[in-house]
Design a protein around this motif. Structure first.
Motif, PDB file in Angstrom:
ATOM      1  N   TYR A 106      25.305  35.243  43.876  1.00 56.59           N
ATOM      2  CA  TYR A 106      26.652  35.801  43.748  1.00 56.59           C
ATOM      3  C   TYR A 106      26.740  37.140  44.465  1.00 56.59           C
ATOM      4  CZ  TYR A 106      30.048  38.348  40.721  1.00 56.59           C
ATOM      5  OH  TYR A 106      31.055  39.102  40.199  1.00 56.59           O
ATOM      6  N   ASN A 107      27.830  37.387  45.168  1.00 52.11           N
ATOM      7  CA  ASN A 107      28.099  38.719  45.732  1.00 52.11           C
ATOM      8  C   ASN A 107      29.580  39.029  45.624  1.00 52.11           C
ATOM      9  OD1 ASN A 107      29.131  39.968  48.702  1.00 52.11           O
ATOM     10  ND2 ASN A 107      27.669  41.181  47.560  1.00 52.11           N
ATOM     11  N   GLY A 108      29.899  40.209  45.108  1.00 52.60           N
ATOM     12  CA  GLY A 108      31.295  40.619  45.019  1.00 52.60           C
ATOM     13  C   GLY A 108      31.381  42.019  44.462  1.00 52.60           C
ATOM     14  N   ALA A 109      32.510  42.711  44.718  1.00 49.87           N
ATOM     15  CA  ALA A 109      32.592  44.134  44.379  1.00 49.87           C
ATOM     16  C   ALA A 109      33.735  44.471  43.429  1.00 49.87           C
ATOM     17  CB  ALA A 109      32.737  44.954  45.659  1.00 49.87           C
ATOM     18  N   TYR A 110      34.280  43.490  42.778  1.00 49.91           N
ATOM     19  CA  TYR A 110      35.404  43.639  41.846  1.00 49.91           C
ATOM     20  C   TYR A 110      35.055  44.682  40.778  1.00 49.91           C
ATOM     21  CZ  TYR A 110      39.068  41.246  38.907  1.00 49.91           C
ATOM     22  OH  TYR A 110      40.142  40.876  38.159  1.00 49.91           O
ATOM     23  N   THR A 128      31.602  35.504  46.631  1.00 48.67           N
ATOM     24  CA  THR A 128      30.846  34.482  47.352  1.00 48.67           C
ATOM     25  C   THR A 128      29.771  33.924  46.429  1.00 48.67           C
ATOM     26  OG1 THR A 128      31.255  35.706  49.357  1.00 48.67           O
ATOM     27  CG2 THR A 128      29.530  34.049  49.451  1.00 48.67           C
ATOM     28  N   GLU A 145      32.977  45.259  50.216  1.00 45.16           N
ATOM     29  CA  GLU A 145      32.166  44.237  49.576  1.00 45.16           C
ATOM     30  C   GLU A 145      30.793  44.113  50.218  1.00 45.16           C
ATOM     31  OE1 GLU A 145      34.339  41.037  47.690  1.00 45.16           O
ATOM     32  OE2 GLU A 145      33.421  39.735  49.169  1.00 45.16           O
ATOM     33  N   ASP A 146      30.705  44.331  51.530  1.00 54.53           N
ATOM     34  CA  ASP A 146      29.579  43.754  52.260  1.00 54.53           C
ATOM     35  C   ASP A 146      29.302  44.537  53.546  1.00 54.53           C
ATOM     36  OD1 ASP A 146      28.253  40.845  52.742  1.00 54.53           O
ATOM     37  OD2 ASP A 146      29.122  41.575  54.596  1.00 54.53           O
ATOM     38  N   PRO A 147      28.025  44.633  53.974  1.00 60.48           N
ATOM     39  CA  PRO A 147      27.698  45.369  55.211  1.00 60.48           C
ATOM     40  C   PRO A 147      28.426  44.818  56.436  1.00 60.48           C
ATOM     41  CG  PRO A 147      25.696  44.785  54.028  1.00 60.48           C
ATOM     42  CD  PRO A 147      26.819  44.098  53.320  1.00 60.48           C
ATOM     43  N   MET A 205      38.535  48.678  48.991  1.00 56.85           N
ATOM     44  CA  MET A 205      38.878  47.980  47.742  1.00 56.85           C
ATOM     45  C   MET A 205      39.104  48.951  46.590  1.00 56.85           C
ATOM     46  SD  MET A 205      36.086  44.907  47.993  1.00 56.85           S
ATOM     47  CE  MET A 205      36.734  43.862  46.686  1.00 56.85           C
ATOM     48  N   PHE A 206      38.243  49.989  46.530  1.00 55.15           N
ATOM     49  CA  PHE A 206      38.314  50.964  45.439  1.00 55.15           C
ATOM     50  C   PHE A 206      37.843  52.324  45.948  1.00 55.15           C
ATOM     51  CE2 PHE A 206      37.239  46.892  43.411  1.00 55.15           C
ATOM     52  CZ  PHE A 206      38.264  46.776  42.488  1.00 55.15           C
ATOM     53  N   TYR A 232      37.458  28.040  45.711  1.00 55.06           N
ATOM     54  CA  TYR A 232      38.587  28.486  46.519  1.00 55.06           C
ATOM     55  C   TYR A 232      38.754  27.678  47.798  1.00 55.06           C
ATOM     56  CZ  TYR A 232      41.719  32.003  48.551  1.00 55.06           C
ATOM     57  OH  TYR A 232      42.784  32.662  49.097  1.00 55.06           O
ATOM     58  N   HIS A 244      23.256  41.919  47.243  1.00 52.81           N
ATOM     59  CA  HIS A 244      23.950  43.044  47.850  1.00 52.81           C
ATOM     60  C   HIS A 244      24.912  42.652  48.963  1.00 52.81           C
ATOM     61  CE1 HIS A 244      21.678  46.953  46.570  1.00 52.81           C
ATOM     62  NE2 HIS A 244      22.582  46.562  45.720  1.00 52.81           N
ATOM     63  N   SER A 245      24.836  41.420  49.455  1.00 55.03           N
ATOM     64  CA  SER A 245      25.726  41.054  50.562  1.00 55.03           C
ATOM     65  C   SER A 245      25.986  39.550  50.571  1.00 55.03           C
ATOM     66  CB  SER A 245      25.125  41.465  51.901  1.00 55.03           C
ATOM     67  OG  SER A 245      24.019  40.637  52.205  1.00 55.03           O
ATOM     68  N   ARG A 246      27.076  39.177  51.225  1.00 57.10           N
ATOM     69  CA  ARG A 246      27.368  37.747  51.396  1.00 57.10           C
ATOM     70  C   ARG A 246      26.289  37.089  52.247  1.00 57.10           C
ATOM     71  NH1 ARG A 246      32.691  39.951  52.332  1.00 57.10           N
ATOM     72  NH2 ARG A 246      32.359  39.688  54.549  1.00 57.10           N
ATOM     73  N   ASP A 270      23.593  39.224  36.854  1.00 56.71           N
ATOM     74  CA  ASP A 270      24.954  39.752  36.828  1.00 56.71           C
ATOM     75  C   ASP A 270      25.762  39.309  35.610  1.00 56.71           C
ATOM     76  OD1 ASP A 270      26.977  41.224  38.774  1.00 56.71           O
ATOM     77  OD2 ASP A 270      28.028  39.580  37.766  1.00 56.71           O
ATOM     78  N   HIS A 316      42.735  46.716  45.948  1.00 57.69           N
ATOM     79  CA  HIS A 316      42.286  45.957  44.774  1.00 57.69           C
ATOM     80  C   HIS A 316      42.608  46.703  43.472  1.00 57.69           C
ATOM     81  CE1 HIS A 316      39.947  43.093  42.472  1.00 57.69           C
ATOM     82  NE2 HIS A 316      39.524  42.506  43.556  1.00 57.69           N
ATOM     83  N   GLY A 350      37.142  36.295  43.245  1.00 56.69           N
ATOM     84  CA  GLY A 350      37.091  36.435  44.706  1.00 56.69           C
ATOM     85  C   GLY A 350      35.718  36.793  45.220  1.00 56.69           C
ATOM     86  N   TRP A 381      42.370  36.594  45.925  1.00 57.62           N
ATOM     87  CA  TRP A 381      41.654  37.875  45.989  1.00 57.62           C
ATOM     88  C   TRP A 381      41.127  38.097  47.406  1.00 57.62           C
ATOM     89  CZ3 TRP A 381      42.867  41.279  42.746  1.00 57.62           C
ATOM     90  CH2 TRP A 381      42.850  41.100  41.362  1.00 57.62           C
ATOM     91  N   ASP A 385      29.161  46.849  40.347  1.00 56.03           N
ATOM     92  CA  ASP A 385      28.349  46.266  41.414  1.00 56.03           C
ATOM     93  C   ASP A 385      28.037  47.275  42.511  1.00 56.03           C
ATOM     94  OD1 ASP A 385      28.046  43.819  40.262  1.00 56.03           O
ATOM     95  OD2 ASP A 385      29.887  43.013  41.088  1.00 56.03           O
ATOM     96  N   VAL A 386      29.002  48.098  42.891  1.00 55.14           N
ATOM     97  CA  VAL A 386      28.741  49.130  43.904  1.00 55.14           C
ATOM     98  C   VAL A 386      28.682  50.447  43.138  1.00 55.14           C
ATOM     99  CG1 VAL A 386      29.434  50.097  46.116  1.00 55.14           C
ATOM    100  CG2 VAL A 386      29.991  47.726  45.561  1.00 55.14           C
ATOM    101  N   ARG A 405      33.449  30.098  47.586  1.00 57.08           N
ATOM    102  CA  ARG A 405      34.030  31.325  47.096  1.00 57.08           C
ATOM    103  C   ARG A 405      34.783  30.979  45.820  1.00 57.08           C
ATOM    104  NH1 ARG A 405      35.260  36.389  49.242  1.00 57.08           N
ATOM    105  NH2 ARG A 405      37.251  37.210  48.533  1.00 57.08           N
TER     106      ARG A 405
END
Lengths: 307, 318, 117
Positions: A264-268, A249, B228-230, B155-156, A293, A216-218, A149, B52, A247, B142, B204-205, A242
């Motif tokens: 790492y997982n996050g969707a920013y 994980t 973000e997550d399932p 989020m988006f 955090y 893909h996930s926390r 990443d 977001h 923001g 966040w 990322d997505v 975190r």
């Protein structure tokens, strides 16, 4: 046209077989090819030849970072722009690095080497390119990383490198940390639409802080922590956490030569144009919350120790 | 001198026309239960954004006689890029309409709009007002804002699914004229392109901003938003049901096509929405190769957890 | 395998001594003796546990990154990394960073009437 992705990191390690075992059996990368000096790895959800090279050396740390451009003429343009900026540039011929075409190596003001190249050989996604089974196979060994990443490199003063990357290479600054005098302590830069592809933090020039593998996930980050513990991989003082910055994980750990890794997982999502969105600013007082955090403090060894 | 990304930057918004007096029903859904932030209102429209997001809107609702997809907005890097694309679209034989700043939508610079071969309208612009992050720009937390917890709180905006009578022609237009990449496609036994996932953004997505499905021209298949997550998506499925919202038959699933974990459900106008996370890792590079699906593997592609594809899922929803 | 005496010194602390096996890292033996040395990677890479051996010899359990062992000007090896260093003789070591002490019996020391230890 532009840089299309943070493609790979080339790390130095002091024990090649141990590094291969770590990056395959623990981190969960595919070993693509290797000899007695170097090994090339790729994550499951990437189609290029490698996202990581490890080279045998007498020390740990970073040799160079590789970024892919999406037009062959970018290489000439980038080399000229870097030279005009007073940076050292050298051509890297075809064959010097396996699995990719020729490139240009640029030494950033932070004394890190950045290789730009156009062509990567294709190995495809781990599930194949035709009717692929999604997710990770039950037979897979190691953590469920999808891709490399980002990386955080350390330097004494990030500002000149940030100026160069934003003005000349079209990186955007998404978040930054500043001291009370307004000086830049850390910078988070992206050349795509993720929160960061390349970050710069405090430390001696040319050193390596960490590289992060996406998941893909926390839940998969947590599973990854179990694998690290089972494999007795040293993790940083704070197990899973975190980041306030971004923001996301996260957990940090180390490869067998002490190079820091992250799951790492996050969707920013970032807009993809410099200066379009003002950067988030962290002051020193809030920086511990930004780094960790939950714990709201930074271990003293976190920025001091780099490879 | 230097490298520069060009053309379309990001998917910006979806504009829906709804037969909804004073937008009462749609705001009740999108703001209060789905959990988007209301950025702005004018006499005709409500402008909503994801929490977001800094840009002013991802969804524009306006009152119309019939429910319809009015347009999909894309943010272009600069004015020069807008002119360049205008020229390319016109050369492709498609009529382009020019609009002045703040016409027809508030908070937007000058724009162009046109109809793609699949019959849907796109609008391109280089400037959109920003509301700023709801968290502020200084040392933010966040996390989903407290007032949105218990809602879907997307989020988006992630992508929009469209139906097209000739998916191949739509895919070609989006790639050749607008510069989209193709991350995945579904082909028939005789090699005809039935569906494609088109992207500009590398995130990322990722892997799709427009999803083209076979069907009648001009229609909307679904609108997808990022989580973000399932685990978030499973929990939100419960919130949605608690609020009486219709989940699409076959519930949450891994969508191998696009490589997301997804939940599809309906707003109170019957429009199909999706929450997704994960997503195909791809880069905007001429040598990137698409994943190819055979039509015979459709259930594996669209609905991996289920025995077969829910046939209703193939219908457009607006 | 033998056990050697290790003495740790730091300008701000009183010296401490403990035993360490010839196949055990000095960092680990210090931990067992109740002393927490600064450390991060535990793999001979990051330099958190760097120290000078002023008397005696150590052996390397794994390679040490020369970035943290060499003098940057002369290139001479000046420092060792204790996370992958075992004693080969009795040793006296000058630490870069101070150490902390830790309780070896954190639960039972809380029983009423017990001295902390």
């Amino acid at each position: 046209m532009a840089i299309s992705r943070f493609s790979y990191a080339n790390l130095r390690v002091m024990d090649l077989p141990k590094a291969v075992k770590h990056y395959t059996e623990t981190v969960g990368l595919r070993l693509v090819e290797s000899d007695d000096q170097r090994a090339y790895f790729q994550a499951d959800e990437c189609q290029d030849h490698h996202c990581l090279i490890v080279s045998l050396s007498d020390r740990a740390g970073i040799d160079h970072v590789g970024f892919k451009v999406n037009d062959p003429s970018d290489l000439v343009e980038a080399a000229e722009a870097a030279a005009a900026h007073g940076l050292a540039v050298r051509d890297v011929p075809l064959g010097e690095i396996a699995g990719q075409g020729p490139g240009v190596m640029i030494t950033l003001p932070s004394e890190h080497n950045m290789l730009l190249f156009y062509h990567a050989d294709k190995i495809g996604y781990a599930g194949g390119m035709h009717n692929p089974t999604p997710g990770v196979s039950k037979n897979k060994i190691g953590a469920k990383v999808t891709h490399l990443d980002h990386t955080l490199l350390s330097c004494e003063n990030a500002q000149p490198t940030v100026d160069f990357l934003t003005k000349v290479f079209d990186f955007s600054l998404t978040e930054k940390v500043v001291d009370p005098g307004g000086n830049l302590i850390a910078a988070f830069l992206t050349c795509t639409n993720t929160m960061h592809d390349l970050a710069l933090g405090p430390g001696p020039n040319g050193t390596f802080h960490h590289m992060a593998f996406g998941m893909h996930s926390r839940g998969e980050v947590l599973e990854g922590v179990d694998i690290l513990k089972e494999d007795e991989v040293p993790t940083l003082e704070y197990g899973v956490s975190r980041h306030g910055i971004a923001g996301v994980t996260t957990i940090y750990f180390h490869d067998p030569s002490g190079n820091r890794n992250e799951f790492y997982n996050g969707a920013y999502q970032a807009a993809g144009k410099p200066d379009l969105v003002p950067p988030i600013v962290w002051d020193v007082e809030n920086f511990p919350r930004g780094a960790f955090y939950y714990e709201n403090q930074i271990p003293e060894t976190f920025f001091d120790e780099v490879t | 001198m230097g490298l520069k990304h060009r053309g379309i930057l990001r998917i910006a918004y979806v504009r829906l026309g709804l037969n909804d007096n004073r937008l009462t029903q749609s705001l009740n859904f999108y703001r209060d239960r789905f959990g988007m932030l209301e950025s702005m209102r004018d006499s005709e429209r409500a402008y909503l954004r994801c929490w977001h997001e800094t840009f002013q809107y991802n969804l524009v609702l306006e009152q119309t006689a019939e429910n319809q997809l009015i347009e999909i907005g894309f943010h272009v890097r600069d004015e020069e890029g807008l002119d360049h694309l205008t020229n390319k679209i016109e050369v492709a034989g498609i009529q382009v309409e020019q609009s002045a700043a703040n016409e027809p939508l508030n908070g937007m610079g000058r724009s162009i709009s046109f109809t793609i071969p699949g019959g849907q309208r796109l609008r391109l612009f280089a400037d959109m007002a920003q509301s700023g992050y709801v968290t502020g720009f200084e040392s933010p937390d966040w996390v989903t804002p407290r007032e949105l917890r218990g809602t879907a709180a997307p989020m988006f905006l992630n992508h929009v699914g469209l139906t097209s009578a000739d998916p191949g022609a739509t895919i070609d237009f989006l790639s050749d004229v607008l510069g989209f990449g193709l991350s995945e496609k579904i082909v028939s036994e005789d090699g005809k392109r039935l569906s494609g996932l088109m992207f500009r953004m590398c995130r990322d997505v990722g892997g799709q901003e427009l999803a083209i499905f076979p069907g009648e021209d001009g229609h909307l298949h679904h609108i997808a938003f990022t989580k973000e997550d399932p685990n978030d998506i499973l929990v939100i499925g419960q919130y949605l049901r608690e609020d009486g919202i219709n989940i699409d038959s076959y519930g949450p699933t891994k969508q191998s096509y696009g490589n997301t974990f997804s939940l599809h459900f309906f707003d109170n106008f019957g429009i199909r929405l999706e929450l997704c996370c994960g997503g195909r890792n791809i880069d905007a590079h001429p040598e990137s190769e698409p994943v190819i699906w055979d039509e015979s593997e459709l259930s594996k592609a669209l609905s991996y957890y289920d025995a077969d594809v829910n046939p209703g899922f193939l219908d457009h929803s607006l | 395998m033998r056990t050697f005496q290790v003495e740790l010194r730091h300008s701000e602390q009183s010296a401490v001594q403990f035993g360490c096996r010839s196949d055990q890292s000095i960092l680990d033996a210090a931990y067992c003796a109740g002393y927490l040395l600064a450390s991060t990677c535990l793999r001979g890479g990051c330099g958190a546990c760097r120290a000078k051996v002023i008397v005696g010899k150590i052996s390397e359990l794994a390679p040490m990154s020369n970035t943290h062992c060499q003098d940057p000007v002369s290139g001479k090896i000046t420092h060792r990394l204790l996370c992958v260093a075992a004693p080969a003789t009795d040793v006296i070591i000058e630490m870069d960073r101070p150490w902390r002490t830790r309780s070896k019996n954190p639960l039972s020391s809380r029983l009423p009437g017990r001295l902390p230890g």
